[in-house]
Motif scaffolding. Structure first.
Motif, PDB file in Angstrom:
ATOM      1  N   HIS A 148       0.824  -1.206   0.000  1.00 16.99           N
ATOM      2  CA  HIS A 148       0.000   0.000   0.000  1.00 16.99           C
ATOM      3  C   HIS A 148       0.864   1.266   0.000  1.00 16.99           C
ATOM      4  O   HIS A 148       0.366   2.366   0.238  1.00 16.99           O
ATOM      5  N   PRO A 154      -5.361  -2.164 -13.400  1.00 19.02           N
ATOM      6  CA  PRO A 154      -5.137  -2.085 -11.960  1.00 19.02           C
ATOM      7  C   PRO A 154      -4.816  -3.415 -11.296  1.00 19.02           C
ATOM      8  O   PRO A 154      -4.355  -3.453 -10.168  1.00 19.02           O
ATOM      9  N   TRP A 198     -13.659   3.143  -7.767  1.00 19.85           N
ATOM     10  CA  TRP A 198     -13.059   1.962  -7.128  1.00 19.85           C
ATOM     11  C   TRP A 198     -13.985   1.567  -5.969  1.00 19.85           C
ATOM     12  O   TRP A 198     -14.409   2.442  -5.194  1.00 19.85           O
ATOM     13  N   ALA A 253     -11.587  -2.985  -3.449  1.00 20.09           N
ATOM     14  CA  ALA A 253     -10.942  -3.289  -4.739  1.00 20.09           C
ATOM     15  C   ALA A 253      -9.521  -3.831  -4.566  1.00 20.09           C
ATOM     16  O   ALA A 253      -9.087  -4.710  -5.303  1.00 20.09           O
ATOM     17  N   ILE A 254      -8.802  -3.300  -3.581  1.00 25.32           N
ATOM     18  CA  ILE A 254      -7.393  -3.690  -3.445  1.00 25.32           C
ATOM     19  C   ILE A 254      -7.275  -4.872  -2.488  1.00 25.32           C
ATOM     20  O   ILE A 254      -7.676  -4.787  -1.327  1.00 25.32           O
ATOM     21  N   HIS A 259      -3.084  -7.509  -7.364  1.00 18.67           N
ATOM     22  CA  HIS A 259      -3.095  -6.357  -6.462  1.00 18.67           C
ATOM     23  C   HIS A 259      -4.511  -5.828  -6.269  1.00 18.67           C
ATOM     24  O   HIS A 259      -4.937  -5.570  -5.155  1.00 18.67           O
ATOM     25  N   ALA A 260      -5.231  -5.642  -7.367  1.00 16.34           N
ATOM     26  CA  ALA A 260      -6.620  -5.178  -7.288  1.00 16.34           C
ATOM     27  C   ALA A 260      -7.494  -6.131  -8.096  1.00 16.34           C
ATOM     28  O   ALA A 260      -7.054  -6.685  -9.095  1.00 16.34           O
ATOM     29  N   ARG A 286     -13.600  -4.550  -9.853  1.00 15.65           N
ATOM     30  CA  ARG A 286     -13.955  -3.603  -8.786  1.00 15.65           C
ATOM     31  C   ARG A 286     -13.389  -2.204  -9.061  1.00 15.65           C
ATOM     32  O   ARG A 286     -13.455  -1.319  -8.224  1.00 15.65           O
ATOM     33  N   VAL A 287     -12.808  -2.037 -10.225  1.00 18.98           N
ATOM     34  CA  VAL A 287     -12.309  -0.724 -10.663  1.00 18.98           C
ATOM     35  C   VAL A 287     -12.968  -0.475 -12.013  1.00 18.98           C
ATOM     36  O   VAL A 287     -12.684  -1.185 -12.984  1.00 18.98           O
ATOM     37  N   PRO A 327      -7.456   5.217  -5.712  1.00 21.71           N
ATOM     38  CA  PRO A 327      -8.483   4.368  -5.095  1.00 21.71           C
ATOM     39  C   PRO A 327      -9.391   5.168  -4.147  1.00 21.71           C
ATOM     40  O   PRO A 327      -9.055   6.286  -3.746  1.00 21.71           O
TER      41      PRO A 327
END
Lengths: 442, 442
Positions: A29, A64, B164, B168-169, B178-179, B183-184, B203
């Motif tokens: 992050h 992403p 986002w 999402a992440i 990662h994501a 969801r993005v 995000p």
């Protein structure tokens, strides 16, 4: 004093290697973490780097899914870093195609004021349809018109930064006069892309103009740099290519009527540092193993403008790729990748491995002394005035560079052991601009 | 717990009185000083204020001669304040007429991330030709179209902030994901003023959306506030006018299909605090003496859209002023000033004196107890949910308010003695928005 190296740290959350976030040590992050950025800037400042830098574009450029892809807006993030760091320069990328000059000139003037003269602007014209579609366009503006707009944008921005004289504010409480009226002037710009009346609503800043930085390496990009840039980032995979770029750009600077030492050339390097060569190579190999090939293939096919199906992992690049002239956007990146693949006769898999680490920048893998030697070699052989440091893994890569490579270069008398100036321009040995409007309207 | 007051500090270098910079105690360069702003925010945070706020517009609105007129860009300045303050909310003004939604939505999302959920946006449509001429226009856009654009701007911005999902992440190092890709989402906005594809490249932020603040008090402005605003700043010179505004706006909020307590109404007050009434009145008088009348006349004539020659210092306002309907920009300010002058039958000189202090906001001059009493009276009689504190002189005015007035209100149980939430929305008791795109694309 002998000529001195300059170092910029290219901030990039967990590192420039696209798989760096997957290492056990990495904070996945970090891209959204103020603390992570503060730490990187502090390490660089403790090592007496000239500047830190954030790349940027107004779109979600990469899919992403496979790596951290959200980014905080650079002028805002660097304003926060200005508070926790007191010496290092702060270079934000911003687009001339997708900003208004009044707003952007003002943000940089504001950043320069609040950082005490440490703001720099990496000027980009922003390739790609993804950005265009966030600003009401179906397709990106043509390469040529992006650079024409960039020229006029710089003309407007520099006039706005000069719209207050340095002595405009007298703040005389007795008479009630705060600023001398005729020292704050409209700019009355009427051009092809912009009509801007001015004056700016921010007085002239400590550096007058932020340090102007540029990284486009296409023909248009290099000519633009020759006219405007004071520092240039560039991706050059070999010493010979760095030397050719360096000589070419300095020649263009002179042709544009400027002194060659008014532009500092900073090739990107990806230092992969081990206490032994074997340790360095092992780090390199670990990162290559973490790359997800399907993602890398998709990225490469986007840059090459071809169907991903046509790329075979264990074969070289297809022979019938388009010419650079047919490419709109990231022209120089395109040419670099194609030439690299063909010159070294790499398979697509090998090329992806190298791009994942350096994305066309030179990877220096070795011990601290080996890396210092290479830096010195470039610096003393007409290939660089300094370097844009792009560690594959962060923060460990910059910590290693700061504590192991920098002291060697300091011992050799090639890099400062203490800051001698207070502004970013002073760090790079560049002058504060004269006020172009000063004489006209008096 | 009883209903609680909310306080915002309206940051304004040496104070809201236009002559404040001329006082012996004032730093006339405070408008450009990071340290001065840091100090003000710290005093407000120590007093447990909900937020600090910066007004703004993309032009040099006032003639630079007579008072400090340069201003640092608010999103950049507040990013720096986010680092030195850890609890207080940070509200930046930005224009919907002179920004692109993608860029501005991104800056607020970035500020919200790096402040841990403390960003607020004071939405303005920006009246005046001075701004228009910095953006390629000869005249300002019409009032109506500015608000139509503002509505669509908010529609785009809120969609981008929701592009986002909160989950999402996943940052799964093992799988390299990662994501989660779906969801993005693109927003695909196609409207009258904007076409924006999205998604945002930041995000979803801690507050999801920055707190939405608004201050337009024209008919269009109030309807806009009823649709979008969560906090409203307003200038109301009397208790009766505050009550009328409060009732009217809450009614409009209900008519727009929202709950009345989803909007916090914060009239501006200019507290002039003395340990005795006589001391408070003396400070008032000292500031009035410092106003340069020729400058004030020029300002007033601009707002009234008449020739400055027609304003006589010792006579009332001319009888034949235009109707509000004929005025483009700062409509509500215009009406307020005209009504004030006529209601109290003030001479132009008297009106200027009152405007120099409060600019249409209520001036409370008195002892700490008197000021606390008035605040309580407004709060308990349908005139305010809290106040926008606009000290005539800074930092002394906020120091006096923080140390003398706030403790009285805390003792009465009307104001917090400690922060209970961490985000700006939590300070104001407002919910985190649900994700409007969440259900659509799943």
């Amino acid at each position: 004093m002998t000529r001195q190296l300059h170092f910029n740290l290219f901030l990039h959350d967990t590192g420039h290697h696209e798989a760096s976030w997957r290492l056990p040590e990495s904070d996945p992050h970090a891209n959204l973490s103020l603390a992570a950025h503060q730490h990187l800037a502090k390490v660089a400042e403790d090592a007496k780097f000239d500047s830190v830098f954030l790349a940027d574009g107004p779109a979600l450029f990469s899919e992403p899914g496979r790596r951290p892809s959200g980014k905080l807006e650079p002028t805002v993030l660097l304003a926060a870093l200005a508070v926790t760091n007191s010496r290092i320069g702060l270079i934000a990328t911003a687009s001339t195609s997708y900003n208004d000059p009044y707003n952007l000139a003002r943000r940089f003037a504001s950043l320069d004021h609040l950082s005490g003269g440490r703001a720099g602007w990496n000027i980009v014209t922003t390739a790609g349809e993804a950005a265009a579609r966030n600003f009401g366009l179906q397709d990106q503006p043509l390469h040529k018109s992006r650079y024409e707009r960039a020229d006029e944008f710089l003309e407007v921005a520099t006039k706005l930064w000069d719209s207050w004289t340095d002595d405009a504010i007298i703040a005389d409480k007795e008479s009630g006069i705060h600023a001398v009226r005729d020292r704050v002037r409209a700019i009355g710009h009427q051009g092809t892309y912009f009509r801007v009346e001015g004056p700016l609503n921010v007085p002239r800043s400590p550096q007058a103009h932020p340090l102007l930085v540029q990284a486009g390496s296409s023909e248009d990009g290099k000519d633009f740099a020759a006219r405007w840039a004071e520092a240039v980032f560039t991706a050059q995979p070999t010493l010979a290519e760095s030397q050719a770029f360096y000589a070419d750009l300095k020649r263009r600077v002179v042709a544009a009527g400027r002194e060659p030492d008014q532009v500092v050339i900073l090739p990107g390097i990806v230092p992969v540092i081990g206490d032994t060569e074997a340790e360095a190579r092992e780090l390199d190999a670990e990162l290559e193993r973490l790359i997800a090939p399907e993602h890398a293939l998709a990225q490469l096919s986007t840059i090459l403008r071809i169907d991903p199906e046509r790329l075979k992992l264990d074969e070289p690049l297809p022979a019938d790729l388009p010419d650079e002239d047919e490419i709109e956007g990231m022209k120089s990146r395109y040419t670099l990748i194609v030439n690299w693949g063909r010159r070294e006769n790499l398979t697509v898999r090998q090329l992806i491995g190298k791009l994942g680490g350096g994305r066309g920048h030179r990877t220096f893998t070795g011990t601290p002394v080996q890396i210092a030697d290479t830096i010195q070699q470039y610096f003393e052989n007409g290939a660089a005035d300094g370097f844009n440091i792009m560690p594959a893994v962060l923060p460990s890569g910059i910590e290693a560079f700061a504590t192991k490579v920098v002291p060697i270069l300091q011992e050799r008398g090639l890099f400062r052991t203490e800051y001698t100036g207070s502004t970013l321009r002073e760090h790079y040995g560049l002058p504060r601009p004269a006020n172009q409007l000063e004489l006209i309207s008096q």
